[in-house]
Design an enzyme around this catalytic site. Sequence first.
Site, PDB file in Angstrom:
ATOM      1  N   GLU A 103       0.878  -1.116   0.124  1.00 53.34           N
ATOM      2  CA  GLU A 103      -0.150  -0.072  -0.151  1.00 53.34           C
ATOM      3  C   GLU A 103       0.773   1.312  -0.083  1.00 53.34           C
ATOM      4  O   GLU A 103       1.914   1.212   0.775  1.00 53.34           O
ATOM      5  CB  GLU A 103      -0.836  -0.094   1.308  1.00 53.34           C
ATOM      6  CG  GLU A 103      -1.890   1.266   1.529  1.00 53.34           C
ATOM      7  CD  GLU A 103      -2.551   0.830   3.002  1.00 53.34           C
ATOM      8  OE1 GLU A 103      -2.212   0.043   3.868  1.00 53.34           O
ATOM      9  OE2 GLU A 103      -3.417   1.452   2.971  1.00 53.34           O
ATOM     10  N   LYS A 137      -9.961   1.771  -1.631  1.00 50.46           N
ATOM     11  CA  LYS A 137      -9.779   1.010  -0.261  1.00 50.46           C
ATOM     12  C   LYS A 137     -11.481   1.324   0.380  1.00 50.46           C
ATOM     13  O   LYS A 137     -11.608   2.588   0.738  1.00 50.46           O
ATOM     14  CB  LYS A 137      -8.746   1.456   0.700  1.00 50.46           C
ATOM     15  CG  LYS A 137      -8.646   0.798   2.147  1.00 50.46           C
ATOM     16  CD  LYS A 137      -7.379   1.459   2.819  1.00 50.46           C
ATOM     17  CE  LYS A 137      -7.122   0.759   3.956  1.00 50.46           C
ATOM     18  NZ  LYS A 137      -6.014   1.091   4.687  1.00 50.46           N
ATOM     19  N   CYS A 190      -5.149  -3.437   2.828  1.00 48.29           N
ATOM     20  CA  CYS A 190      -4.806  -3.638   4.106  1.00 48.29           C
ATOM     21  C   CYS A 190      -6.064  -3.665   5.137  1.00 48.29           C
ATOM     22  O   CYS A 190      -6.521  -4.869   5.244  1.00 48.29           O
ATOM     23  CB  CYS A 190      -4.022  -2.130   4.442  1.00 48.29           C
ATOM     24  SG  CYS A 190      -3.023  -2.324   5.761  1.00 48.29           S
TER      25      CYS A 190
HETATM   26  C1  ACM Z   1      -3.967   0.248   7.366  1.00 49.53           C
HETATM   27  O1  ACM Z   1      -4.957  -0.202   6.912  1.00 49.53           O
HETATM   28  N1  ACM Z   1      -2.874   0.479   6.611  1.00 49.53           N
HETATM   29  C2  ACM Z   1      -3.381  -0.337   8.739  1.00 49.53           C
END
Ligand code: ACM
Length: 272
Positions: free
Chosen positions: A38, A109, A142
């Site tokens: 990421e 995300k 993530c």
């Molecule tokens: C995250 O979602 N970077 C912990």
Amino acid sequence: MQVAFVQMEPRFGYPEANLEKVLAMMESKPAELYVLPELFASGYVFISPDEVAKAADKVGDGLVYRTIADFAKARKCAVIYGFPEKASEGYFNSSLFVDEFGNHKLYRKIHLFFEEKQYFLPGNSPLGTIAYRDTKLGMMICFDWIFPETARCLALAGADIICHPVNLVMSYCQDSMKTRSIENRIFTITANRIGEEKRGDKGFKFTGKSQITDCEGNVIYRADVDKEEIFTADINIEDARNKRVNDLNDLFGDRRVEYYNRLGETIDGIHQ
Ligand code: ACM
């Protein structure tokens, strides 16, 4: 399919140096599909909206996209990487799939972690799949891991491999991804960063341990907590297409969706 993760330590605000490092790592190990962390070129700990604006790229544009797209074309492969995305409505924490034909697919995300909520809009991408060679890929980023619905939706959509760019700061994810593999019978590739990033009075230590799991939740390989590393594995995609647990149980066929939708009912109600 020959797949790889890259585990590295980005330097905040130095996209050229981060790109150079990642390119050298990818060039050292041929693969058909690479998964990078990421926000791998920008760094993670933003402390102002201006910093996000400065680091962000439009989809299919910018230094990071061009460099990765050139690599994919030259090496005849696909790369999935995380980046801060500049869109007309604001900024997203996104990942992009790029292949040798110049195709690119975006994921934003859905589940933002902690202060990401101050800098990014919550993602609005459908949880669909990307066809690449004989494989279907799903992307999540993530913190999406802590919502099992994310991996389930990708698997129901037909994903064989969940490609998972991360900047993990808690220690639970790597083991949880074994369960995501077991309950969906899919491969997962979790590409994490390492190191500590301090910015003003904010900072995180990242947990490394990037990994690839097979469809029964075995960890094919898990990297160290604090070493930069690229790992490649040859995986048999057919394993992800067989959802049978035994002769009488099928993971998807045995789902009782009609019961998953009865959340408001009381047990008493059922027995009346
Ligand atoms: C995250 O979602 N970077 C912990």
